[in-house]
Scaffold this active site. Sequence first.
Site, short mmCIF file in Angstrom:
data_model
loop_
_atom_site.label_atom_id
_atom_site.label_comp_id
_atom_site.label_asym_id
_atom_site.label_seq_id
_atom_site.Cartn_x
_atom_site.Cartn_y
_atom_site.Cartn_z
CE1 TYR C 90 -13.49 -11.76 20.56
CE2 TYR C 90 -11.64 -10.61 19.37
CZ TYR C 90 -12.46 -10.65 20.56
OH TYR C 90 -12.29 -9.96 21.47
CG ASP C 271 -5.77 -22.11 13.75
OD1 ASP C 271 -5.62 -20.78 13.85
OD2 ASP C 271 -7.03 -22.66 13.64
#
Lengths: 321, 321, 321, 321, 321, 321
Positions: C90, C271
């Site tokens: 992204y 994460d």
Amino acid sequence: MALSDLTVADCWAYRPDLTVPEDLHAFWERTLGAAPAAAATYEPVDTGLTQIRTFSVTVPGFGGEPVHGWLHLPATATGPLACVVEYLGYGRGRGLPHEKLFWASAGFAHLIMDTRGQGWSAAPGSTADAHRYPAGTVPGFLTRGVTSPEDFYYRRLITDAVRFAQAAQEHPAVDPDRVVVTGISQGGGLSLAVAALFPGVAAVMPDVPFLCDFPRAVRVATEGPYGEVAEYLALHRDQSGEVFRTLSYVDAAVLAPGATAPALFSVAMMDRICPPSTCFAAYHRYGGDKDVRVYEFNDHEGGEAHQQLEQLAWLHKLFGR
Amino acid sequence: MALSDLTVADCWAYRPDLTVPEDLHAFWERTLGAAPAAAATYEPVDTGLTQIRTFSVTVPGFGGEPVHGWLHLPATATGPLACVVEYLGYGRGRGLPHEKLFWASAGFAHLIMDTRGQGWSAAPGSTADAHRYPAGTVPGFLTRGVTSPEDFYYRRLITDAVRFAQAAQEHPAVDPDRVVVTGISQGGGLSLAVAALFPGVAAVMPDVPFLCDFPRAVRVATEGPYGEVAEYLALHRDQSGEVFRTLSYVDAAVLAPGATAPALFSVAMMDRICPPSTCFAAYHRYGGDKDVRVYEFNDHEGGEAHQQLEQLAWLHKLFGR
Amino acid sequence: MALSDLTVADCWAYRPDLTVPEDLHAFWERTLGAAPAAAATYEPVDTGLTQIRTFSVTVPGFGGEPVHGWLHLPATATGPLACVVEYLGYGRGRGLPHEKLFWASAGFAHLIMDTRGQGWSAAPGSTADAHRYPAGTVPGFLTRGVTSPEDFYYRRLITDAVRFAQAAQEHPAVDPDRVVVTGISQGGGLSLAVAALFPGVAAVMPDVPFLCDFPRAVRVATEGPYGEVAEYLALHRDQSGEVFRTLSYVDAAVLAPGATAPALFSVAMMDRICPPSTCFAAYHRYGGDKDVRVYEFNDHEGGEAHQQLEQLAWLHKLFGR
Amino acid sequence: MALSDLTVADCWAYRPDLTVPEDLHAFWERTLGAAPAAAATYEPVDTGLTQIRTFSVTVPGFGGEPVHGWLHLPATATGPLACVVEYLGYGRGRGLPHEKLFWASAGFAHLIMDTRGQGWSAAPGSTADAHRYPAGTVPGFLTRGVTSPEDFYYRRLITDAVRFAQAAQEHPAVDPDRVVVTGISQGGGLSLAVAALFPGVAAVMPDVPFLCDFPRAVRVATEGPYGEVAEYLALHRDQSGEVFRTLSYVDAAVLAPGATAPALFSVAMMDRICPPSTCFAAYHRYGGDKDVRVYEFNDHEGGEAHQQLEQLAWLHKLFGR
Amino acid sequence: MALSDLTVADCWAYRPDLTVPEDLHAFWERTLGAAPAAAATYEPVDTGLTQIRTFSVTVPGFGGEPVHGWLHLPATATGPLACVVEYLGYGRGRGLPHEKLFWASAGFAHLIMDTRGQGWSAAPGSTADAHRYPAGTVPGFLTRGVTSPEDFYYRRLITDAVRFAQAAQEHPAVDPDRVVVTGISQGGGLSLAVAALFPGVAAVMPDVPFLCDFPRAVRVATEGPYGEVAEYLALHRDQSGEVFRTLSYVDAAVLAPGATAPALFSVAMMDRICPPSTCFAAYHRYGGDKDVRVYEFNDHEGGEAHQQLEQLAWLHKLFGR
Amino acid sequence: MALSDLTVADCWAYRPDLTVPEDLHAFWERTLGAAPAAAATYEPVDTGLTQIRTFSVTVPGFGGEPVHGWLHLPATATGPLACVVEYLGYGRGRGLPHEKLFWASAGFAHLIMDTRGQGWSAAPGSTADAHRYPAGTVPGFLTRGVTSPEDFYYRRLITDAVRFAQAAQEHPAVDPDRVVVTGISQGGGLSLAVAALFPGVAAVMPDVPFLCDFPRAVRVATEGPYGEVAEYLALHRDQSGEVFRTLSYVDAAVLAPGATAPALFSVAMMDRICPPSTCFAAYHRYGGDKDVRVYEFNDHEGGEAHQQLEQLAWLHKLFGR
């Protein structure tokens, strides 16, 4: 993101009055004078790569201690190659052998030096720094032995760096007249020190160099390892004289006038880790031909891939493509 | 500030299944077995204080290496004294000789151990840790030699701590039956390890102890040095087995069942550095009589001066005032 | 750094009940059904590299719109090559042509897809996304047209991704039976979607995939672009039904059961951007043979160069080296 | 950590033009003029300490209201003692009676003043400040009554501080010619005010003093309680004239020219809470003999234990040891 | 932004076991029993507005002390009006008279109560809280007198709130059967308390209410004023029993079963200041008819203007438009 | 909170040398020259409010594209009204129709312009900006088309703003000689641009204006959207010339000399988003009569409700009440 150091105009005008130790040359002559204990060794590594041949390198560094690295050669290379010797940023080790492929892909020999003792961030290393150092070192390397030039970590690391440049020159695949030293941040500071201490290098390309103009850097850097020195002096309140004296022996801005090879610097104006004024201090004092790429809106990442292209073009021009 | 670990009720119920190395006892017997190379020495220091006499201490620690410290005695003391042996929190050194005056002011002998190699935050130290360790250590001490129990930093530090407790027992001003070990955070973990490895201590008072239940601590601590292990394993992705094996040799919760002296713990429920569940893991497994002061709304500062009074009252009761 | 999502054990057990739109297949058949308007084109680029030949690629993507990219071929390659098609994370664009050299250096064809409209962080791009979208889009791409599956940005992007896999298969230097799709984060989610929607791929290697299990991800991710959806719904308080309905059409965990190619996932347990539970949701539902590398102490950087070696070894085994 | 205020050189040159209220002397004469309503009282406390005798103190402060504190005497003291009167930092109360043992351990009488109304951070207190003040006070004390010198909190607190210095002088164990006032931060500001308003003190030792040069401090301090004034004026946009007028009556830099006792200052150059320029403003204007210890790399912690030794040596020299 | 408290499903199931003081009713009867010392007064204010007439209000609150506020009436109103009584969020004062125009623009009488002593953030106030309270109050209001229900600040504030609802009922322009209480955060908690203590209200509309379920809120709120209680107990380590006992007298979740008026709540699932579980605790225990708007992706801002429309529609339905 | 830009004195003296494009007037004449495609339309909205009548507005903006907004009229208004045209801050859309009631409550017509494409923070919008723009736009609007004045987003937005002022003038309820433009931040910048480009406005009231003095703002703003430009140039390292050229066409400080209407500015000295020096740049260059309210201790919130009263009083004086 905003400016946190001087403006570009003020950086161009900034000329700090740095203290040069009287015995600076003697110190480095003595340090570097000893002949290497042994020759560099090169072990082929199976990286799975087909276009690049890679070797695990061991060069006798400071005190003859083994310092590791990687050598990449283009798979199809013939004849002596220009060689880029790269020193790494603070915290990095040499990493895995397949991580840095640009220079060999571009047809250069590429010799990467592991950084003794480092290798805890971004990329692991495999070179120990087994030297005694006193209590009170701030975690990191900036204050490891900082009360004495003899014991200071960066004396050892700069010596390693010189040895790698020398090893590059002696490698059979390398053209000894085209050995270039480079690096980002700590690697940039090391490459400047090597340029000053080892006249054999053909060019130097320091990017956003660390280890420059410590008296200012320690006071104005708002992020990064210069803060280790400030943290040390916050606790050891009476050692500031000896600490800055030690630092002056490895300060790349102090060493820079001794260099003669052509240089391509890069500086980032919003660099909070290596404030641009401190990089310009080294640039202004640099002894050889020089040029600089200024990245006005970058922090410590500087020019990144963009700067790689600048460097490739600059080397192609310097060496004739 | 809010809970970031288990609730009090869940902490009381938490019983982790910790792996105990088969050779744990052999490892520590071998480590501690050698007779000390030399006796402790005590040099009087002029602190300017009139109510407390202070000595700079040197105790032969791990490998017979000199480990420094301070001994405070009440100026007017006569007859053998109960002695509080104190180990320090992570980052601290022994500091200046006039910094910790509580126990001697209360009529105790007070022996403070410098922490080898540390001393960069809060208080400087003067004891080096001149051991080789490989590249890649995360700045700090938690991963210094962490791939081997033999080489691990905390093997050396725990040995030093045992030696200080033994030295206290042998000091002429000290009553050998009333040697107490204590400490905050890292000092608390060390005092637990000493209680487990040196039966001569009369009592142990660990505050918000560090070095407990590493498998959980490394995964849940949101602040502080446990994160060094996580940071190390983030880069050395295939070493988690050997790292946690090494840590199990110095884990105070693993060692705790071997202790027999009475213990007064303290735990803070909002402790983000030494999560309360990990302190309770050590508490639940502790082998001797035990009690705990739980501070429900404190972070890692725990009970501070309040806990000092708890400890003084507890010792007065234990020893008869 | 600490766990901020489920533990490993809980991730292995996590099986969310995801809503699959009734017309999911019809939607994608309709979207992908049209024949490409034109063939892909390949323009050679002078990168200065000698070991790798690079082409600027244009593939007709969604609506036949030109989507750019790079194709790298090993300079000495002969015969059909296995091809790695890579989708980007992204914010990234395709960047400069010399930035990603691993796969071609390892003897693979390497096709990199630019991400339409993106390219503002880490690497610039050159592909526009010139579609109308209503007011109120949270800056970024996650809510661009999010109230309608037809208009949603990721419908277009997944279509582009399928077209690139198809183009790879048709390139004369590529062995059509050895086209692999891969990517990190957004690139991982895209590669899963392609594996589900284009049966021609031989393998898929999603790293820390984004675009998985939106209903949970939007509620638990503490960093990164999933937060755009939460931010959108914080303002558009009555649109949550239609938004999650739209997202279900592009949710890689919803699409995953439709895939059949062998897969090598990677997941990072710390994460904060793509919470591990959401990656495991896709893993557990994945329709083909599968394996996963779990990085217990990594944040969203995941396995990095370490995972590259895992992937290279896995492909060598899958294809026979 | 980096400089966030002026450099050392600029601090030495900094001479702000502070507005002195015309009726400053009259204001303080009127405030302090009334005779104390009652004598100080001293209740022995059982702290469990054997080397130090401690008393709970009550001194009639502003308006004759009871202000508490501790008095520590060395257990073996005979004859009149030099006395250190200590005022506390912002937020602290007098704490538990065994917390501050340095000065008594060094043979001094040590009188600690509780801070009315404060005592919510670091150490609790037991002195109320039961005065009416209007709505809109920013939580804290800097704006409590800040629109009128008569009602302002610091008028009351400075009065208390003067009363404690007077009480010290009158205590039978104390030599009235050797009463010293000191304190860190708020305590430093108070000790300066006392030195200016009560000629009976023999010396003053202000550390990183607060309450200095408000017009600059409120605009440049990036952390800490000066921000309360900025926050107040952000909401009460039309009161800046009266607020700065009120502050000028208690500004230690405004009061400093009136002092005559010898002074030992300390200043920290990286102090974000009490910017060094504002401390130097008070130093430069101080009326008596003066010296200063400058800590170049410290934030608001300043000299800590290091400065205690400087103070002890300075007092030994001043009084003859 | 992510969930930091329970999920929606868990909130619907959450039923805490709250301790109700035995003398709760007696306490409040005694507190509220006294007849008001004087009548409310209304002074017209020239705001420059032409569509709304505004009055500066003074209502005798706790102890008959003057509490200020604003009354807005639609300029063209005739006949008795439904009246919305609004209590303010923590830190706000009544502000300037032209700031809150919604309810009067919609044809309601709108009575806004200033919050005694507050008014330092967002909007200034003009009502003092001139009560004595002991040292050690954490800056703010949550611990002002928190060791005794009699002295606690919120006893006074809730009394003020009841008096405002009563005053509304008595105002000639108001229909006494249509007095509604509402507020956001602290205002929501106050409106719940008023609904429980003053049966005369016709409806209550608490938004993201504060002052609910203190035992949980103090432990799980990661932002905002609940932390004052945790901060207080971190220093006053032995007062947790009496503090939570005091809080139970003003806890809106403890009081809620006593209410009978219809209620429209709002709750935000990502509220870090007033965790949704604590709001649901009050909702579940609320004694009257009730409904709730749940904002799944909002932090403490909750429903904002969206919720205003919900309230307007709900009131129109309740009262018949 | 502290100063992070110039002091007040330095702001009064700051006169930047801004580059004015040679074709600035031609550019805007060409852009604004075309006659509107259609008339504005006004649809009554049922807001539930009784004192204010509200209309949903559509004005043909740039390229004749529909731009929405709200028009509020006092319910009892007769005769032509002064009209306040308001442009919104960055990120906001027009929101719900009942959110901004001040100006109509004060007897003014109040026309609010939605901001094309925006509306993701604070308040949603309903106007799309369906223009093509290249890859690499930093999320947000500051770099949307920033490499060409023709394509730049703010060319379209300023055109919309002019059209709204024109539409206000043409509305039957409005006195065309009393059309005032105003706005906060982005709205302030737009109102300055309108004042410069549309001589028909009677007054302009820009609050803490954005879009001023880009060359400085991009380098010194530490928060907020100016950073988008810095972020763009950090990646697109060679586009700084064309980017600043584009920005100069919409820079309100560049346009300001062309304005003639009387102006009331507001500036906040601790504004980190729109640094005060950049607002003063526009103020100093402004072509008409001007005055400024300076808020010394405010960040970007500026004067808030306080400034509304200043504006109301200023307009009453300007127009005669």
